[in-house]
Design a protein around this motif. Structure first.
Motif, PDB file in Angstrom:
ATOM      1  N   PRO A 187       0.794  -1.245   0.000  1.00 38.82           N
ATOM      2  CA  PRO A 187       0.000   0.000   0.000  1.00 38.82           C
ATOM      3  C   PRO A 187       0.821   1.288   0.000  1.00 38.82           C
ATOM      4  O   PRO A 187       0.301   2.348  -0.345  1.00 38.82           O
ATOM      5  CB  PRO A 187      -0.819  -0.108   1.295  1.00 38.82           C
ATOM      6  CG  PRO A 187      -0.866  -1.565   1.608  1.00 38.82           C
ATOM      7  CD  PRO A 187       0.467  -2.089   1.167  1.00 38.82           C
ATOM      8  N   TYR A 188       2.078   1.196   0.370  1.00 40.45           N
ATOM      9  CA  TYR A 188       2.876   2.416   0.542  1.00 40.45           C
ATOM     10  C   TYR A 188       3.663   2.822  -0.716  1.00 40.45           C
ATOM     11  O   TYR A 188       4.118   3.964  -0.805  1.00 40.45           O
ATOM     12  CB  TYR A 188       3.864   2.237   1.703  1.00 40.45           C
ATOM     13  CG  TYR A 188       3.188   1.926   3.013  1.00 40.45           C
ATOM     14  CD1 TYR A 188       2.485   2.911   3.707  1.00 40.45           C
ATOM     15  CD2 TYR A 188       3.222   0.641   3.558  1.00 40.45           C
ATOM     16  CE1 TYR A 188       1.852   2.638   4.906  1.00 40.45           C
ATOM     17  CE2 TYR A 188       2.594   0.348   4.762  1.00 40.45           C
ATOM     18  CZ  TYR A 188       1.904   1.350   5.422  1.00 40.45           C
ATOM     19  OH  TYR A 188       1.266   1.063   6.608  1.00 40.45           O
ATOM     20  N   PHE A 189       3.826   1.901  -1.655  1.00 39.42           N
ATOM     21  CA  PHE A 189       4.709   2.156  -2.793  1.00 39.42           C
ATOM     22  C   PHE A 189       3.922   2.277  -4.093  1.00 39.42           C
ATOM     23  O   PHE A 189       3.098   1.421  -4.415  1.00 39.42           O
ATOM     24  CB  PHE A 189       5.745   1.033  -2.910  1.00 39.42           C
ATOM     25  CG  PHE A 189       6.801   1.085  -1.842  1.00 39.42           C
ATOM     26  CD1 PHE A 189       8.059   1.610  -2.111  1.00 39.42           C
ATOM     27  CD2 PHE A 189       6.541   0.631  -0.553  1.00 39.42           C
ATOM     28  CE1 PHE A 189       9.038   1.666  -1.134  1.00 39.42           C
ATOM     29  CE2 PHE A 189       7.508   0.680   0.439  1.00 39.42           C
ATOM     30  CZ  PHE A 189       8.763   1.200   0.152  1.00 39.42           C
ATOM     31  N   SER A 190       4.220   3.325  -4.845  1.00 32.36           N
ATOM     32  CA  SER A 190       3.515   3.540  -6.110  1.00 32.36           C
ATOM     33  C   SER A 190       4.064   2.651  -7.217  1.00 32.36           C
ATOM     34  O   SER A 190       3.333   2.252  -8.130  1.00 32.36           O
ATOM     35  CB  SER A 190       3.622   5.007  -6.532  1.00 32.36           C
ATOM     36  OG  SER A 190       4.969   5.356  -6.822  1.00 32.36           O
ATOM     37  N   HIS A 191       5.361   2.344  -7.166  1.00 31.60           N
ATOM     38  CA  HIS A 191       5.990   1.518  -8.195  1.00 31.60           C
ATOM     39  C   HIS A 191       7.047   0.613  -7.555  1.00 31.60           C
ATOM     40  O   HIS A 191       7.738   1.021  -6.619  1.00 31.60           O
ATOM     41  CB  HIS A 191       6.665   2.369  -9.273  1.00 31.60           C
ATOM     42  CG  HIS A 191       5.701   3.164 -10.095  1.00 31.60           C
ATOM     43  ND1 HIS A 191       5.267   4.421  -9.718  1.00 31.60           N
ATOM     44  CD2 HIS A 191       5.073   2.882 -11.269  1.00 31.60           C
ATOM     45  CE1 HIS A 191       4.424   4.886 -10.622  1.00 31.60           C
ATOM     46  NE2 HIS A 191       4.283   3.971 -11.568  1.00 31.60           N
ATOM     47  N   ILE A 192       7.141  -0.589  -8.075  1.00 34.48           N
ATOM     48  CA  ILE A 192       8.150  -1.556  -7.646  1.00 34.48           C
ATOM     49  C   ILE A 192       8.948  -1.962  -8.881  1.00 34.48           C
ATOM     50  O   ILE A 192       8.391  -2.501  -9.839  1.00 34.48           O
ATOM     51  CB  ILE A 192       7.502  -2.782  -6.993  1.00 34.48           C
ATOM     52  CG1 ILE A 192       6.750  -2.369  -5.723  1.00 34.48           C
ATOM     53  CG2 ILE A 192       8.554  -3.845  -6.683  1.00 34.48           C
ATOM     54  CD1 ILE A 192       5.897  -3.471  -5.137  1.00 34.48           C
ATOM     55  N   ILE A 193      10.241  -1.685  -8.854  1.00 31.18           N
ATOM     56  CA  ILE A 193      11.099  -1.918 -10.019  1.00 31.18           C
ATOM     57  C   ILE A 193      12.168  -2.935  -9.650  1.00 31.18           C
ATOM     58  O   ILE A 193      12.897  -2.760  -8.667  1.00 31.18           O
ATOM     59  CB  ILE A 193      11.738  -0.599 -10.484  1.00 31.18           C
ATOM     60  CG1 ILE A 193      10.655   0.448 -10.746  1.00 31.18           C
ATOM     61  CG2 ILE A 193      12.585  -0.817 -11.738  1.00 31.18           C
ATOM     62  CD1 ILE A 193      11.187   1.861 -10.871  1.00 31.18           C
ATOM     63  N   SER A 194      12.248  -3.997 -10.429  1.00 28.23           N
ATOM     64  CA  SER A 194      13.191  -5.081 -10.167  1.00 28.23           C
ATOM     65  C   SER A 194      14.337  -5.048 -11.167  1.00 28.23           C
ATOM     66  O   SER A 194      14.136  -4.830 -12.368  1.00 28.23           O
ATOM     67  CB  SER A 194      12.470  -6.435 -10.260  1.00 28.23           C
ATOM     68  OG  SER A 194      13.386  -7.502 -10.336  1.00 28.23           O
TER      69      SER A 194
END
Length: 218
Positions: free
Chosen positions: A128-135
């Motif tokens: 819920p806290y992160f707008s984007h997750i980049i791997s």
């Protein structure tokens, strides 16, 4: 005024480094290779697939790289799933909540594979806290190449000058610097082999940061 914070994951958000070291040692033992601590420290901040490439190049391992990557991730997931003591880094959850509550955009830019990120975010309820997750799995080059942080800046919707990166690894700090983003180096006792001297500033406790403190960074 800073408007977005880009977090690294391992060693910044969650204390997975000891767990990863155990898993990787078992993996290296299964391959019959000896990876010294000095060599291992240079892997920190690299993507899993790039670490596999380095192992193949350095130690002459002949197994298919995709097979090696799957084996490596299996060792990690086994350790992760059976470690009841794994915790977020001290104070980082309070910082994440503080930043999010005050409207700061949060992004994750981790060299880790997606399966590792998914496990951490699910276990600790971070989605819920992160707008984007980049791997780093999606990039040809890993840190210290700046590509992952350049992508994070673009996804934030702001300029590099309006973002900051929080990193703990030498490679990660070099990548943030190369991307033109203000970098806060996090120095923990367990990461003594990581050089944080290139960071714009260094902290040793997440209590040193807050929404007010970060948003006012020039």
């Amino acid at each position: 005024m800073k408007k977005a914070v880009i977090f690294d994951m391992d060693g910044v958000v969650v204390n997975t480094e000891p767990l990863s070291h155990i898993a990787n040692k078992k993996f290296y033992d299964s391959l019959g290779i000896n990876v010294t601590d000095d060599v291992y420290s240079t892997f920190i901040g690299n993507s899993d697939k790039n670490i596999i490439q380095k192992i193949v190049d350095r130690y002459g391992v002949e197994t298919d790289k995709e097979v090696l990557l799957e084996q490596c991730l299996n060792y990690y997931c086994d350790e992760f799933d059976n470690d009841p003591n794994l915790e977020l880094m001290p104070g980082v959850n309070d910082l994440i909540v503080d930043l999010h509550t005050n409207g700061m955009i949060l992004l994750l830019a981790s060299s880790s594979s997606k399966i590792k990120i998914e496990r951490v975010f699910t276990r600790f309820g971070l989605y819920p806290y992160f707008s984007h997750i980049i791997s780093g799995q999606d990039f040809e080059f890993s840190k210290p190449h700046p590509a992952i942080f350049m992508e994070a800046v673009e996804k934030s919707g702001f300029t590099a000058d309006e973002c900051i990166v929080i990193e703990d690894s030498t490679n990660g700090i070099k990548a943030a610097t190369a991307a033109g983003v203000y970098c806060i180096g996090y120095k923990s006792e367990e990461d003594s082999l990581q050089d944080t001297s290139l960071a714009n500033e260094v902290i040793t406790d997440f209590k040193q940061l807050s929404f007010e403190r970060i948003s006012d960074i020039k």
